[in-house]
Motif scaffolding. Sequence first.
Motif, PDB file in Angstrom:
ATOM      1  N   HIS A  38       7.728   4.414  10.713  1.00 40.52           N
ATOM      2  CA  HIS A  38       7.678   4.309   9.275  1.00 40.52           C
ATOM      3  C   HIS A  38       8.847   3.249   9.150  1.00 40.52           C
ATOM      4  O   HIS A  38      10.002   3.346   9.191  1.00 40.52           O
ATOM      5  N   HIS A  40       8.869  -0.743   6.732  1.00 39.65           N
ATOM      6  CA  HIS A  40       8.107  -1.538   5.492  1.00 39.65           C
ATOM      7  C   HIS A  40       8.477  -3.152   5.874  1.00 39.65           C
ATOM      8  O   HIS A  40       9.366  -3.475   6.567  1.00 39.65           O
ATOM      9  N   GLN A  82       2.984   0.508   3.387  1.00 40.49           N
ATOM     10  CA  GLN A  82       3.021  -0.287   2.382  1.00 40.49           C
ATOM     11  C   GLN A  82       3.923   0.250   1.359  1.00 40.49           C
ATOM     12  O   GLN A  82       4.450   1.488   0.936  1.00 40.49           O
ATOM     13  N   ALA A  83       4.978  -0.657   0.896  1.00 39.24           N
ATOM     14  CA  ALA A  83       6.029  -0.212  -0.023  1.00 39.24           C
ATOM     15  C   ALA A  83       5.750  -0.364  -1.427  1.00 39.24           C
ATOM     16  O   ALA A  83       4.887  -1.305  -1.897  1.00 39.24           O
ATOM     17  N   THR A  84       6.235   0.568  -2.228  1.00 37.71           N
ATOM     18  CA  THR A  84       5.739   0.609  -3.665  1.00 37.71           C
ATOM     19  C   THR A  84       5.931  -0.830  -4.280  1.00 37.71           C
ATOM     20  O   THR A  84       5.360  -1.161  -5.462  1.00 37.71           O
ATOM     21  N   CYS A  85       6.981  -1.542  -4.031  1.00 34.29           N
ATOM     22  CA  CYS A  85       7.358  -3.047  -4.886  1.00 34.29           C
ATOM     23  C   CYS A  85       6.154  -3.856  -4.555  1.00 34.29           C
ATOM     24  O   CYS A  85       6.127  -4.844  -5.237  1.00 34.29           O
ATOM     25  N   ARG A 131      -1.363   5.702   1.405  1.00 33.68           N
ATOM     26  CA  ARG A 131      -0.220   6.264   0.926  1.00 33.68           C
ATOM     27  C   ARG A 131      -0.475   6.911  -0.539  1.00 33.68           C
ATOM     28  O   ARG A 131      -0.780   5.874  -1.357  1.00 33.68           O
ATOM     29  N   ARG A 137      10.556   7.947  -9.390  1.00 35.13           N
ATOM     30  CA  ARG A 137      11.044   6.807  -9.889  1.00 35.13           C
ATOM     31  C   ARG A 137      10.641   5.713  -9.237  1.00 35.13           C
ATOM     32  O   ARG A 137      11.016   4.346  -9.294  1.00 35.13           O
ATOM     33  N   LEU A 138       9.452   5.841  -8.277  1.00 37.37           N
ATOM     34  CA  LEU A 138       8.975   4.699  -7.613  1.00 37.37           C
ATOM     35  C   LEU A 138       7.643   4.401  -8.201  1.00 37.37           C
ATOM     36  O   LEU A 138       7.214   3.200  -7.836  1.00 37.37           O
ATOM     37  N   TYR A 164       4.273  11.069  -0.060  1.00 42.00           N
ATOM     38  CA  TYR A 164       5.657  10.978  -0.547  1.00 42.00           C
ATOM     39  C   TYR A 164       6.223  11.913  -1.528  1.00 42.00           C
ATOM     40  O   TYR A 164       5.535  11.587  -2.690  1.00 42.00           O
ATOM     41  N   HIS A 188       9.405  11.779   5.136  1.00 42.51           N
ATOM     42  CA  HIS A 188      10.669  12.202   5.085  1.00 42.51           C
ATOM     43  C   HIS A 188      10.902  13.877   4.810  1.00 42.51           C
ATOM     44  O   HIS A 188      11.874  14.104   4.077  1.00 42.51           O
ATOM     45  N   ARG A 191      11.778  15.493   1.514  1.00 41.74           N
ATOM     46  CA  ARG A 191      12.801  15.076   1.038  1.00 41.74           C
ATOM     47  C   ARG A 191      13.582  16.621   0.494  1.00 41.74           C
ATOM     48  O   ARG A 191      13.893  16.868  -0.640  1.00 41.74           O
ATOM     49  N   ARG A 225      19.035   8.820   3.708  1.00 46.88           N
ATOM     50  CA  ARG A 225      18.525   9.028   2.386  1.00 46.88           C
ATOM     51  C   ARG A 225      18.792  10.423   2.060  1.00 46.88           C
ATOM     52  O   ARG A 225      19.217  10.708   0.757  1.00 46.88           O
ATOM     53  N   PRO A 268      14.718   0.953   1.562  1.00 48.98           N
ATOM     54  CA  PRO A 268      14.695   0.548  -0.124  1.00 48.98           C
ATOM     55  C   PRO A 268      15.674   1.740  -0.569  1.00 48.98           C
ATOM     56  O   PRO A 268      15.515   2.768  -0.560  1.00 48.98           O
ATOM     57  N   ASN A 269      16.209   0.933  -1.925  1.00 49.12           N
ATOM     58  CA  ASN A 269      16.898   1.934  -2.767  1.00 49.12           C
ATOM     59  C   ASN A 269      18.017   2.640  -2.351  1.00 49.12           C
ATOM     60  O   ASN A 269      18.429   3.749  -3.019  1.00 49.12           O
TER      61      ASN A 269
HETATM   62  O1  LIG Z   1      13.048   6.649  -1.399  1.00 48.76           O
HETATM   63  C1  LIG Z   1      12.607   5.435  -1.658  1.00 48.76           C
HETATM   64  O2  LIG Z   1      13.139   4.741  -2.537  1.00 48.76           O
HETATM   65  C2  LIG Z   1      11.582   5.035  -0.523  1.00 48.76           C
HETATM   66  C3  LIG Z   1      10.997   4.029  -1.331  1.00 48.76           C
HETATM   67  C4  LIG Z   1       9.702   3.597  -0.748  1.00 48.76           C
HETATM   68  C5  LIG Z   1       8.628   2.567  -1.332  1.00 48.76           C
HETATM   69  O3  LIG Z   1       9.029   1.844  -2.361  1.00 48.76           O
HETATM   70  O4  LIG Z   1       7.525   2.360  -0.675  1.00 48.76           O
HETATM   71  O5  LIG Z   1       9.323   3.897   0.581  1.00 48.76           O
HETATM   72  C6  LIG Z   1      10.148   4.929   1.137  1.00 48.76           C
HETATM   73  O6  LIG Z   1       9.723   5.279   2.460  1.00 48.76           O
HETATM   74  C7  LIG Z   1      11.141   5.408   0.502  1.00 48.76           C
END
Ligand SMILES: O=C(O)c1cc(C(=O)O)oc(=O)c1
Length: 311
Positions: A38, A40, A82-85, A131, A137-138, A164, A188, A191, A225, A268-269
């Motif tokens: 895991h 990014h 893939q990251a959400t950004c 994903r 928040r994401l 997630y 994770h 969470r 985290r 991230p974050n």
């Molecule tokens: O907890 C987070 O902020 C986070 C964000 C992202 C994402 O933006 O993809 O990925 C992760 O694994 C964890």
Amino acid sequence: MAHGKTTGDFEKTPGWLDWYEGPSKPTFRLPAGAVDAHCHVFGPGAEFPYAPERKYTPCDASAEELFALRDHLGFDRNVIVQATCHGADNRALVDALRRSEGRARGVATVRRDVTEEQLAELHEAGVRGVRFNFVKRLVDRVPTDSLEEIVEKIAPLGWHVVIYFEAADLPDLYDFFSAIKTDVVVDHMGRPDVTKDPDGPEFELFLRFMRENPNVWTKVSCPERLSVTGPRALDGEQHAYTDVVPFARRVVEEFPDRVLWGTDWPHPNLKDHMPDDGLLVDYIPQIATTAELQQRLLVDNPHRLYWPEGA
Ligand SMILES: O=C(O)c1cc(C(=O)O)oc(=O)c1
């Protein structure tokens, strides 16, 4: 002017913590073939712009920097998520996969209108999953019928679904998740709130979810985290994040064949601190306490899911 690492013409989210420069060499020696399952890439923003719908703007974290970290820590391979950004624009991910020379697989984000041709191209690049993100928040919430349609499209490729979510949302999502017919990988450990009892009802629901659904795997990642009381993986600390250990250890011991581990680089974050990734690797033997458990967590399981052909 923004400080620290760059992000192209973009401006980083205020208070952004950049990834840790010059991580230590882990004391724990990773087994041969270990996979960072895991992590990014971010941008670089000048080449692969961040998505307009993003909820944060990170500092850049390129494929070269990721592969340098892989080699430094002693991993053999990566699974890049893939990251959400980057929203559903998978160009940075695909570019990183192509540069990895077969040493990285990917998890993409796609929309319901994705075509068979686009999926085939992602597969060819090394993508093996999609994903679905439920962390408010994401991302903005995607309706479940859209997600069901995506599952129908990816199942024939042998892909899986990475989910997630936060522990408090599992009761509402339980039935939807249980109905997914492909393999499912939970980011994770769902969470958990680690101030609660690992034997209490909240974490028990997560364990029940895994028990009842043998197609569900989880990443026992992100202690940095989830941790509240630490200690942090900084300044040589060899026993970091002891408050997360009972949760992760429990999962590793009950489901040794369905657990994965990853650095989550470039993290991230994070709000509190940025871990030294070398010391984060030194956290692993606290949760996988024997050579056999370590071999399954770091080598056998990720290879079975991402390189089943044995390459
Ligand atoms: O907890 C987070 O902020 C986070 C964000 C992202 C994402 O933006 O993809 O990925 C992760 O694994 C964890």
